[in-house]
Motif scaffolding. Structure first.
Motif, short mmCIF file in Angstrom:
data_model
loop_
_atom_site.label_atom_id
_atom_site.label_comp_id
_atom_site.label_asym_id
_atom_site.label_seq_id
_atom_site.Cartn_x
_atom_site.Cartn_y
_atom_site.Cartn_z
N ARG A 32 0.88 -1.15 0.21
CA ARG A 32 -0.14 -0.06 0.09
C ARG A 32 0.83 1.20 -0.01
O ARG A 32 0.63 2.22 -0.56
N VAL A 33 1.90 1.31 0.55
CA VAL A 33 2.79 2.28 0.80
C VAL A 33 3.40 2.60 -0.63
O VAL A 33 3.70 3.81 -1.06
N ILE A 34 4.14 1.75 -1.26
CA ILE A 34 4.70 1.77 -2.49
C ILE A 34 3.68 2.19 -3.62
O ILE A 34 4.41 2.84 -4.61
N ALA A 35 2.71 1.68 -3.56
CA ALA A 35 1.81 1.65 -5.00
C ALA A 35 1.49 3.00 -5.40
O ALA A 35 1.57 3.39 -6.70
N PRO A 36 1.40 4.13 -4.49
CA PRO A 36 0.76 5.47 -4.89
C PRO A 36 2.02 5.90 -5.74
O PRO A 36 1.77 6.68 -6.81
#
Length: 527
Positions: A32-36
């Motif tokens: 979730r942290v890396i996806a954006p």
């Protein structure tokens, strides 16, 4: 030995259990942290899994070498506190670290590696020490029994961390508060280890706890560089934010703009590409024949709201994420319009419904997160089966119209061409940039020319001027070097690969050339 004593865990055993919870919790959260910034493609997840395995393996190896001379309760306390302190730093500086790692000149498929290594490598490495240290401190007889017991506890902890983070923490809390929970569990475990050991002070644990709380408070001020954060959450499918800038309210999914609303004019198309959803009213022989419309993908309900307000048509929406639906009602005024919402995946809905539609709008693709099951020929065949004899489909594809980053668009064009009679492409931005490209597909073989569309745009009152959109009309799309996407082979991640790191341009529409009726009706839910 009593049953209670048999199942009571020592301090080091609790530590190894918690290390499993924390490592797997951080691994799930990393996606979730890396996806954006880097997307959630198979390359991103492969990098996350590989980095976590490598960091743990290195921690096991180095910890195993040092365990005979250094394994103590005090050292376990410091390992847990070091992990928690690094988590606090991620709350403070995670966004800056993520952005700074995007500048590394790496091939696109490896672009997320530096971010994963820097952000999650160190705490995972520290957690790797705990298993061999606990094995050294174990009261079990024999190396085999001790190591087997320790790794069983760690694995059970990993299972708890995977299920807890996936099914409870992410759907319930923001990333900041998930960090707080994972860091807080490590601090509490350190206090549990330190409490009976007179040689280990509890003050460092209290200091790290205060650091976590300070970081959490500082990171939850409700404003970002993008504007005022009205609402944010982690859903079961994505990170969701509602952000206001002036009169414009924008829905962000995994850090990317997905929908926008003019708060003073809720049916005005803020993003240019949503205006193109009206093109079928020019392709149709008679626009009044479009009586039933299905949107696959809801977002902020920009298209469904306008269609429900503008036309005498039944509007359905299939949206898989119930939180997106709730946010659309509460923050984007979707409950003021006569829309029926089915909270399930688009393909599943089409497989189960007996409804026939005159128009299907496919608006579930993102730049880096494309559900491949909604791209294939088998899916497009399903769409045609659910369309009326003169029915049409519109697919909102994010890609470049030419160059290496155009592969997904051209593959999707070729795939739709294999299922429909005619397919037309309408880029919404400048040449060569990653943008929204609208594909209009008709069941009939009869070609509609650009000139016919221009003439109908002048003659028909469809509530919106599409002259600019018609200017991008094209049917000359090269497809000889891209595949037809199929259920058993849909290399969507590879086709999207060339877009990683490229700027995605969303054209914003200017007010005007639109009519905005007063909305009536209510939002209905099914499924």
């Amino acid at each position: 030995m009593s049953v209670v004593d048999r199942f009571r865990m020592s301090g080091p055993e609790v530590a190894v259990f918690v290390s499993g919870v924390s490592s797997m919790g951080l691994e799930i959260l990393a996606g979730r942290v890396i996806a954006p910034q880097f997307g959630s493609s198979i390359y991103t997840w492969g990098s996350i899994i590989a980095v976590f395995l490598a960091a743990l393996s290195l921690g096991y190896h180095v910890g195993g070498q040092r365990a005979a001379t250094r394994a103590t309760n005090g050292r376990l306390v410091w390992l847990l506190l070091g992990t928690a302190a690094y988590v606090a730093l991620l709350i403070f500086f995670g966004d800056q670290l993520l952005l700074s790692t995007a500048v590394f000149p790496l091939p696109s498929r490896f672009a997320s590696l530096p971010a994963v290594i820097i952000m999650f490598g160190p705490p995972t490495y520290l957690l790797g020490f705990i298993s061999p240290y606990t094995a050294q401190l174990s009261e079990k007889e024999g190396i085999g029994e001790a190591s087997g017991h320790v790794y069983a506890l760690g694995t059970i902890g990993s299972i708890v961390g995977a299920f807890g983070t996936t099914f409870f923490l992410i759907p319930t809390l923001s990333v900041t508060y998930i960090y707080l929970v994972l860091g807080g569990v490590a601090v509490l475990t350190a206090l549990y280890l330190a409490w009976p050991d007179s040689g280990v002070s509890a003050l460092p644990a209290i200091g790290v706890a205060l650091l976590l709380l300070t970081a959490t408070t500082t990171g939850a001020l409700g404003y970002t560089a993008r504007g005022e954060v009205v609402y944010e959450t982690q859903t079961a499918y994505q990170e969701l934010e509602v952000i206001d800038v002036g009169d414009t309210r924008t829905l962000y999914l995994d850090g990317q703009r997905h929908s926008a609303m003019d708060k003073s004019d809720p049916t005005r198309h803020v993003f240019e590409y949503t205006r193109y959803f009206h093109l079928p009213y020019l392709f149709a022989s008679d626009p009044d024949d479009i009586d039933r419309v299905l949107f696959i993908g809801g977002g902020g309900f920009s298209g469904p709201k306008r269609f429900a307000a503008e036309y005498n048509a039944t509007v359905d929406v299939a949206e898989i994420d119930p939180e997106v639906v709730r946010v659309a009602r509460e923050y984007f005024r979707a409950d003021e319009y006569d829309i029926t919402v089915h909270t399930q995946g688009g393909r599943q809905f089409l497989q189960e419904t007996d409804n026939t539609y005159d128009l299907v709008v496919l608006d579930a693709y993102r730049r880096d997160k494309v559900p491949f099951q909604l791209t294939t020929k088998e899916f497009m065949d399903l769409v045609t089966d659910r369309l009326s004899p003169n029915g049409m489909a519109v697919a909102n594809v994010i890609s470049a119209p030419s160059g290496p980053a155009s592969q997904f668009y051209r593959a999707e064009y070729k795939t739709m061409n294999a299922s429909f009679g005619r397919v037309y492409a309408f880029p919404t931005g400048g040449a060569g940039v990653v943008q929204n490209i609208e594909l209009v597909a008709t069941k009939g073989q009869k070609r509609v020319t650009k000139e016919q569309l221009r003439e109908r745009n002048q003659q028909r009152e469809i509530g919106i001027d599409l002259a600019a959109a018609i200017g991008g009309y094209t049917t000359d799309v090269r497809t000889d070097d891209v595949p037809v996407l199929r259920d058993d082979r849909a290399p969507v991640d590879r086709l999207l690969d060339a877009m990683v790191g490229q700027r995605y341009v969303i054209e914003e529409a200017r007010p005007g050339n639109e009519t905005t009726p007063t909305p009536e009706g209510a939002l209905h839910f099914a499924g």
